[in-house]
Write an enzyme that holds these catalytic residues in place. Structure first.
Site, PDB file in Angstrom:
ATOM      1  N   HIS A 129      12.971 -20.429 -23.337  1.00 25.75           N
ATOM      2  CA  HIS A 129      12.211 -21.697 -23.229  1.00 25.75           C
ATOM      3  C   HIS A 129      11.120 -21.705 -24.294  1.00 25.75           C
ATOM      4  O   HIS A 129      10.031 -21.168 -24.097  1.00 25.75           O
ATOM      5  CB  HIS A 129      11.619 -21.823 -21.824  1.00 25.75           C
TER       6      HIS A 129
ATOM      7  N   HIS B 177       9.792 -24.405 -27.487  1.00 28.39           N
ATOM      8  CA  HIS B 177       9.913 -25.625 -28.297  1.00 28.39           C
ATOM      9  C   HIS B 177       9.486 -25.249 -29.702  1.00 28.39           C
ATOM     10  O   HIS B 177       8.318 -24.847 -29.896  1.00 28.39           O
ATOM     11  CB  HIS B 177       9.006 -26.725 -27.749  1.00 28.39           C
TER      12      HIS B 177
ATOM     13  N   GLU C 296       7.995 -29.179 -13.225  1.00 28.98           N
ATOM     14  CA  GLU C 296       6.775 -28.682 -13.877  1.00 28.98           C
ATOM     15  C   GLU C 296       5.620 -29.492 -13.281  1.00 28.98           C
ATOM     16  O   GLU C 296       4.764 -28.955 -12.593  1.00 28.98           O
ATOM     17  CB  GLU C 296       6.872 -28.871 -15.399  1.00 28.98           C
TER      18      GLU C 296
ATOM     19  N   ASP D 234       5.224 -23.321 -25.649  1.00 25.61           N
ATOM     20  CA  ASP D 234       4.619 -23.819 -26.896  1.00 25.61           C
ATOM     21  C   ASP D 234       3.520 -22.839 -27.310  1.00 25.61           C
ATOM     22  O   ASP D 234       2.321 -23.108 -27.121  1.00 25.61           O
ATOM     23  CB  ASP D 234       4.025 -25.215 -26.659  1.00 25.61           C
TER      24      ASP D 234
HETATM   25  N1  HPA Z   1       6.966 -29.883 -20.789  1.00 23.90           N
HETATM   26  C1  HPA Z   1       7.519 -31.022 -21.163  1.00 23.90           C
HETATM   27  N2  HPA Z   1       7.734 -31.336 -22.424  1.00 23.90           N
HETATM   28  C2  HPA Z   1       7.397 -30.460 -23.369  1.00 23.90           C
HETATM   29  C3  HPA Z   1       6.818 -29.257 -23.039  1.00 23.90           C
HETATM   30  C4  HPA Z   1       6.605 -28.937 -21.674  1.00 23.90           C
HETATM   31  O1  HPA Z   1       6.103 -27.874 -21.265  1.00 23.90           O
HETATM   32  N3  HPA Z   1       6.597 -28.623 -24.219  1.00 23.90           N
HETATM   33  C5  HPA Z   1       7.043 -29.422 -25.203  1.00 23.90           C
HETATM   34  N4  HPA Z   1       7.526 -30.552 -24.692  1.00 23.90           N
HETATM   35 ZN    ZN Z   2       8.887 -26.744 -22.217  1.00 21.22          ZN
END
Ligand code: HPA
Ligand code: ZN
Length: 326
Positions: A16, A18, A199, A278
């Site tokens: 996971h 990005h 989330e 991230d």
């Molecule tokens: N959640 C949703 N969208 C995202 C995230 C995340 O943690 N990081 C980058 N885009």
């Molecule tokens: Zn994410």
């Protein structure tokens, strides 16, 4: 007390991540200069000082703004190459990384520019670090279904170099059901399916990701813990959750790392993994996430080994490669 070398030395997969979220402020400034782009920050320190978020949307606003410095294929290459070097130092031997094509195509950067830059860095990472990498094309859920379908269509020439599709961005108000048809199209192309769910969104969104999208893996999934029947279902089906502790702290999904449920997830039989999401925005790469959770929750070596094993079990590597990593 777990020593830091043990964590970095543990072979692991990152599931996971990005790639746009690995844009460090130093590289943001360098790319802004190279591309002649003005950015609304005076210094690297200024950028870091702006990284205070109280919810997902606060982060997303700044994350999409930062991505504006990415214009040319070499920018995407340099971004990804920096991540692979950093991940290799943290013991990552396999990475399944998300990219958000719509963040770039909406600014007039062609899909081809994005993917050719990323693919060149992936090929180099294999040669330089022996790292295997898969790409996950992630749809932005705040945009509509037609935009996602157009994005999948743009990806068709490269489909053999893409492992999966995903779903990210603003979760609340954008339930998985909005993307059931494009996920069905992706499945028909032979792609694996993942989605962020639970989330910020409720357990209902996790059910939708399972039942309406048919995901092979769940990104985050924290709020599943509110629903015991859902936990049982996830545990029994061996569903992998890609949990991101430092992200959870920065985006206030947990109030404090000492309250993080990672060990509760393991005790409840969930196949939880630890990932960085991230890292440039949330204060650490994957080994930092393992360290933070080990310190805050008092995890022992056995739990850390379980988390690393889970990362291979939950990967999209072929079975023989998974077995070779266990
Ligand atoms: N959640 C949703 N969208 C995202 C995230 C995340 O943690 N990081 C980058 N885009
Ligand atoms: Zn994410």
């Amino acid at each position: 007390m777990i020593d830091s070398d043990f964590i970095a030395g543990l072979p692991k997969a990152e599931l996971h991540l990005h790639i746009e979220g690995s844009l460090e402020p130093e590289l943001m400034f360098a790319l802004a200069k190279r591309n002649g782009i003005a950015i609304p920050f005076a210094s690297v320190e200024d950028v870091r000082a702006a990284y205070n978020f109280s919810r997902l949307q606060d982060f997303l606003d700044i994350y999409y703004a930062g991505a504006d410095v990415l214009r040319e294929a070499r920018d995407f290459h340099d971004l990804a190459a920096a991540y692979f070097d950093r991940a290799a130092a943290d013991g990552v031997v396999h990475a399944e990384i998300m990219f958000d094509p719509q963040t770039h195509t909406a600014r007039g950067v062609a899909f081809e520019t994005v993917i050719t830059g990323l693919l060149s860095a992936i090929d180099e990472a294999k040669a330089k670090h022996g790292m295997s990498v898969q790409l996950i094309l992630s749809f932005l859920r705040h945009l509509d279904e037609a935009d996602a379908i157009a994005t999948l269509d743009a990806a068709r020439p490269w489909v053999d170099r893409i492992g999966a599709v995903g779903l990210d961005s603003s979760e609340l108000g954008h339930p998985p059901e909005k993307f059931a048809r494009v996920f069905a199209q992706a499945r028909a192309l032979g792609l694996k399916l993942v989605a962020h769910a639970g989330e910020e969104g409720p357990p209902e969104y996790v059910y939708q990701a399972l039942d309406l999208l048919g995901v092979d893996r769940l990104d985050h999934g924290n709020r599943s813990l509110e629903d015991p029947l859902l936990v049982t279902r996830l545990a029994r089906s061996g569903m992998t959750l890609t949990v991101c502790p430092l992200s959870n702290l920065k985006l206030c999904v947990v109030d404090d790392m000492t309250a993080h449920p990672i060990d509760r997830m393991l005790r409840e039989g969930l196949r939880a993994t630890v990932n960085s999401d991230d890292p440039a925005y949330f204060g650490g790469y994957i080994a930092d996430n393992y360290r933070a959770i080990a310190a805050a929750r008092g995890l022992g070596r056995d739990d850390l080994v379980t988390l690393a094993r889970n990362s291979f079990l939950g990967s999209f590597l072929p079975d023989a490669a998974v077995t070779a990593h266990l």
